[in-house]
Write a protein that holds these residues in place. Structure first.
Motif, PDB file in Angstrom:
ATOM      1  N   SER A   1      12.829 -42.032 -10.722  1.00  0.00           N
ATOM      2  CA  SER A   1      13.509 -42.870  -9.719  1.00  0.00           C
ATOM      3  C   SER A   1      14.477 -41.999  -8.938  1.00  0.00           C
ATOM      4  O   SER A   1      15.217 -41.205  -9.531  1.00  0.00           O
ATOM      5  N   PHE A   2      14.462 -42.176  -7.621  1.00  0.00           N
ATOM      6  CA  PHE A   2      15.342 -41.383  -6.767  1.00  0.00           C
ATOM      7  C   PHE A   2      16.183 -42.309  -5.900  1.00  0.00           C
ATOM      8  O   PHE A   2      15.666 -43.326  -5.403  1.00  0.00           O
ATOM      9  N   PRO A   3      17.453 -41.946  -5.658  1.00  0.00           N
ATOM     10  CA  PRO A   3      18.269 -42.750  -4.734  1.00  0.00           C
ATOM     11  C   PRO A   3      17.842 -42.496  -3.285  1.00  0.00           C
ATOM     12  O   PRO A   3      17.045 -41.592  -3.034  1.00  0.00           O
ATOM     13  N   ALA A   4      18.405 -43.265  -2.356  1.00  0.00           N
ATOM     14  CA  ALA A   4      18.117 -43.048  -0.929  1.00  0.00           C
ATOM     15  C   ALA A   4      18.660 -41.689  -0.497  1.00  0.00           C
ATOM     16  O   ALA A   4      19.646 -41.195  -1.049  1.00  0.00           O
ATOM     17  N   ALA A   5      17.978 -41.084   0.479  1.00  0.00           N
ATOM     18  CA  ALA A   5      18.412 -39.798   1.081  1.00  0.00           C
ATOM     19  C   ALA A   5      18.480 -38.657   0.059  1.00  0.00           C
ATOM     20  O   ALA A   5      19.286 -37.747   0.190  1.00  0.00           O
TER      21      ALA A   5
ATOM     22  N   ARG B   1      10.092 -45.407   0.210  1.00  0.00           N
ATOM     23  CA  ARG B   1       9.461 -44.597   1.254  1.00  0.00           C
ATOM     24  C   ARG B   1      10.083 -43.211   1.268  1.00  0.00           C
ATOM     25  O   ARG B   1      11.275 -43.064   0.997  1.00  0.00           O
ATOM     26  N   VAL B   2       9.246 -42.213   1.559  1.00  0.00           N
ATOM     27  CA  VAL B   2       9.773 -40.848   1.686  1.00  0.00           C
ATOM     28  C   VAL B   2       9.397 -40.303   3.060  1.00  0.00           C
ATOM     29  O   VAL B   2       8.446 -40.784   3.688  1.00  0.00           O
ATOM     30  N   ARG B   3      10.174 -39.317   3.509  1.00  0.00           N
ATOM     31  CA  ARG B   3       9.757 -38.617   4.725  1.00  0.00           C
ATOM     32  C   ARG B   3       9.417 -37.183   4.367  1.00  0.00           C
ATOM     33  O   ARG B   3      10.081 -36.562   3.532  1.00  0.00           O
ATOM     34  N   VAL B   4       8.325 -36.715   4.989  1.00  0.00           N
ATOM     35  CA  VAL B   4       7.892 -35.319   4.836  1.00  0.00           C
ATOM     36  C   VAL B   4       8.436 -34.613   6.066  1.00  0.00           C
ATOM     37  O   VAL B   4       8.217 -35.077   7.193  1.00  0.00           O
ATOM     38  N   HIS B   5       9.177 -33.521   5.885  1.00  0.00           N
ATOM     39  CA  HIS B   5       9.815 -32.914   7.056  1.00  0.00           C
ATOM     40  C   HIS B   5       9.953 -31.405   6.949  1.00  0.00           C
ATOM     41  O   HIS B   5       9.942 -30.841   5.850  1.00  0.00           O
ATOM     42  N   LEU B   6      10.053 -30.779   8.122  1.00  0.00           N
ATOM     43  CA  LEU B   6      10.351 -29.348   8.230  1.00  0.00           C
ATOM     44  C   LEU B   6      11.727 -29.277   8.862  1.00  0.00           C
ATOM     45  O   LEU B   6      11.862 -29.570  10.055  1.00  0.00           O
ATOM     46  N   GLY B   7      12.731 -29.003   8.092  1.00  0.00           N
ATOM     47  CA  GLY B   7      14.112 -29.064   8.610  1.00  0.00           C
ATOM     48  C   GLY B   7      14.392 -30.481   9.082  1.00  0.00           C
ATOM     49  O   GLY B   7      14.193 -31.433   8.334  1.00  0.00           O
ATOM     50  N   ASP B   8      14.798 -30.605  10.378  1.00  0.00           N
ATOM     51  CA  ASP B   8      15.115 -31.937  10.926  1.00  0.00           C
ATOM     52  C   ASP B   8      13.891 -32.647  11.480  1.00  0.00           C
ATOM     53  O   ASP B   8      13.962 -33.806  11.868  1.00  0.00           O
ATOM     54  N   ARG B   9      12.765 -31.914  11.583  1.00  0.00           N
ATOM     55  CA  ARG B   9      11.586 -32.495  12.238  1.00  0.00           C
ATOM     56  C   ARG B   9      10.708 -33.246  11.219  1.00  0.00           C
ATOM     57  O   ARG B   9      10.192 -32.649  10.279  1.00  0.00           O
TER      58      ARG B   9
ATOM     59  N   GLU C   1       4.419 -44.248   2.065  1.00  0.00           N
ATOM     60  CA  GLU C   1       4.841 -45.480   1.385  1.00  0.00           C
ATOM     61  C   GLU C   1       4.092 -45.692   0.083  1.00  0.00           C
ATOM     62  O   GLU C   1       3.254 -44.860  -0.299  1.00  0.00           O
ATOM     63  N   LYS C   2       4.338 -46.837  -0.522  1.00  0.00           N
ATOM     64  CA  LYS C   2       3.703 -47.251  -1.783  1.00  0.00           C
ATOM     65  C   LYS C   2       2.194 -46.965  -1.794  1.00  0.00           C
ATOM     66  O   LYS C   2       1.498 -47.305  -0.836  1.00  0.00           O
TER      67      LYS C   2
ATOM     68  N   CYS D   1      13.547 -44.909  -4.235  1.00  0.00           N
ATOM     69  CA  CYS D   1      12.115 -44.663  -4.360  1.00  0.00           C
ATOM     70  C   CYS D   1      11.726 -44.367  -5.810  1.00  0.00           C
ATOM     71  O   CYS D   1      12.428 -43.615  -6.493  1.00  0.00           O
ATOM     72  N   ASP D   2      10.651 -44.984  -6.268  1.00  0.00           N
ATOM     73  CA  ASP D   2      10.109 -44.688  -7.602  1.00  0.00           C
ATOM     74  C   ASP D   2       8.762 -43.994  -7.430  1.00  0.00           C
ATOM     75  O   ASP D   2       7.952 -44.403  -6.591  1.00  0.00           O
ATOM     76  N   CYS D   3       8.528 -42.972  -8.247  1.00  0.00           N
ATOM     77  CA  CYS D   3       7.261 -42.225  -8.164  1.00  0.00           C
ATOM     78  C   CYS D   3       6.692 -41.974  -9.555  1.00  0.00           C
ATOM     79  O   CYS D   3       7.447 -41.856 -10.532  1.00  0.00           O
ATOM     80  N   LEU D   4       5.378 -41.866  -9.620  1.00  0.00           N
ATOM     81  CA  LEU D   4       4.719 -41.356 -10.823  1.00  0.00           C
ATOM     82  C   LEU D   4       4.345 -39.911 -10.526  1.00  0.00           C
ATOM     83  O   LEU D   4       3.970 -39.594  -9.388  1.00  0.00           O
ATOM     84  N   THR D   5       4.427 -39.039 -11.514  1.00  0.00           N
ATOM     85  CA  THR D   5       4.065 -37.645 -11.263  1.00  0.00           C
ATOM     86  C   THR D   5       2.941 -37.199 -12.199  1.00  0.00           C
ATOM     87  O   THR D   5       2.803 -37.696 -13.319  1.00  0.00           O
ATOM     88  N   LEU D   6       2.186 -36.260 -11.657  1.00  0.00           N
ATOM     89  CA  LEU D   6       1.014 -35.737 -12.362  1.00  0.00           C
ATOM     90  C   LEU D   6       1.118 -34.220 -12.278  1.00  0.00           C
ATOM     91  O   LEU D   6       1.368 -33.682 -11.189  1.00  0.00           O
ATOM     92  N   ASN D   7       0.955 -33.502 -13.393  1.00  0.00           N
ATOM     93  CA  ASN D   7       1.036 -32.047 -13.286  1.00  0.00           C
ATOM     94  C   ASN D   7      -0.346 -31.449 -12.982  1.00  0.00           C
ATOM     95  O   ASN D   7      -1.355 -32.163 -12.963  1.00  0.00           O
TER      96      ASN D   7
END
Ligand code: CMP
Length: 154
Positions: free
Chosen positions: A36-40, A60-68, A74-75, A100-106
Motif C-alpha cells: 500500500s502506498f500513500p498519495a504522491a 492510480r499511478v503516473r508513469v513519468h520522466l521527470g515532470d513529463r 489504473e486498477k 494505491c494498493d498493488c500486488l507484486t510479482l518477482n
C-alpha cells in the motif's frame, strides 16, 4: 488488504493472467506481495534496478520522466515489466496519484507463470504494443503542434 479469495478473484480478471489454470493462479495469488502506498509516493525512480512487476489493485499511478507524464495507470493494469524482461534499469519513474494498493510479482514468479502459460507473454506483448501506439500518437500530436508554432512565427 484483500483476503486470499478476493485476491484470487482479482488476479483472475487481470488481462495478463487470464489464461492461467486455476490451480496455478491460486499458487501465484498466495505468493504475491501486497503493498500500500500513500498519495504522491514515488514507488521507484527512472534508472533504479528493478526486480518486481506491479499490478494495480486500487488507485492510480503516473508513469513519468521527470515532470513529463507518459501515462496514468489504473486498477487491473500493470507496470515494471520492462526491467524484468531486459534486465536494464527502470525506464521511467512511477508515482502514485492517489492512495494505491498493488500486488507484486518477482522475476522468477513471472518466468514460472510464462513457462506454465506462454499466452501471458503474448498478453504482455499486446499491452506493450498498445503503449507504443499511444506514445506514437502523442509524438505525432507534439510534432504537429511544433510545426504549427513554427508556421505561425514565419
Ligand atoms: P520499467 O522500465 O521496469 O519501469 C518503468 C515502467 O513504466 C516500465 O517498466 C513500464 O511498465 C512503464 N512504462 C514505461 N514507459 C511507458 C509508457 N510510455 N506508457 C506506459 N507505461 C510505461
Amino acid at each position: 488488504m484483500l483476503s486470499s479469495f478476493e485476491r484470487l478473484l482479482f488476479i483472475r480478471r487481470v488481462s495478463i493472467f487470464q489464461e492461467l489454470r486455476d490451480e496455478f493462479l491460486v499458487k501465484l495469488a498466495s505468493a504475491m506481495d501486497e503493498l500500500s502506498f500513500p498519495a504522491a509516493h514515488t514507488i521507484f525512480e527512472q534508472g533504479e534496478e528493478g526486480r518486481s512487476l506491479y499490478v494495480v489493485i486500487s488507485g492510480r499511478v503516473r508513469v513519468h520522466l521527470g515532470d513529463r507524464d507518459l501515462a496514468q495507470l489504473e486498477k487491473g493494469t500493470f507496470f515494471g515489466e520492462m526491467a524484468l524482461f531486459d534486465a536494464e534499469p527502470r525506464s521511467a519513474s512511477v508515482t502514485t496519484v492517489e492512495t494505491c494498493d498493488c500486488l507484486t510479482l518477482n522475476q522468477l514468479q513471472l518466468i514460472d507463470a510464462i513457462e506454465e502459460t506462454p499466452e501471458i507473454a503474448v498478453n504482455i506483448t499486446r499491452a506493450l504494443s498498445r503503449r507504443i501506439r499511444e506514445l506514437n500518437g502523442k509524438i505525432n500530436t507534439y510534432e504537429a503542434q511544433l510545426k504549427s508554432v513554427a508556421a505561425s512565427k514565419s
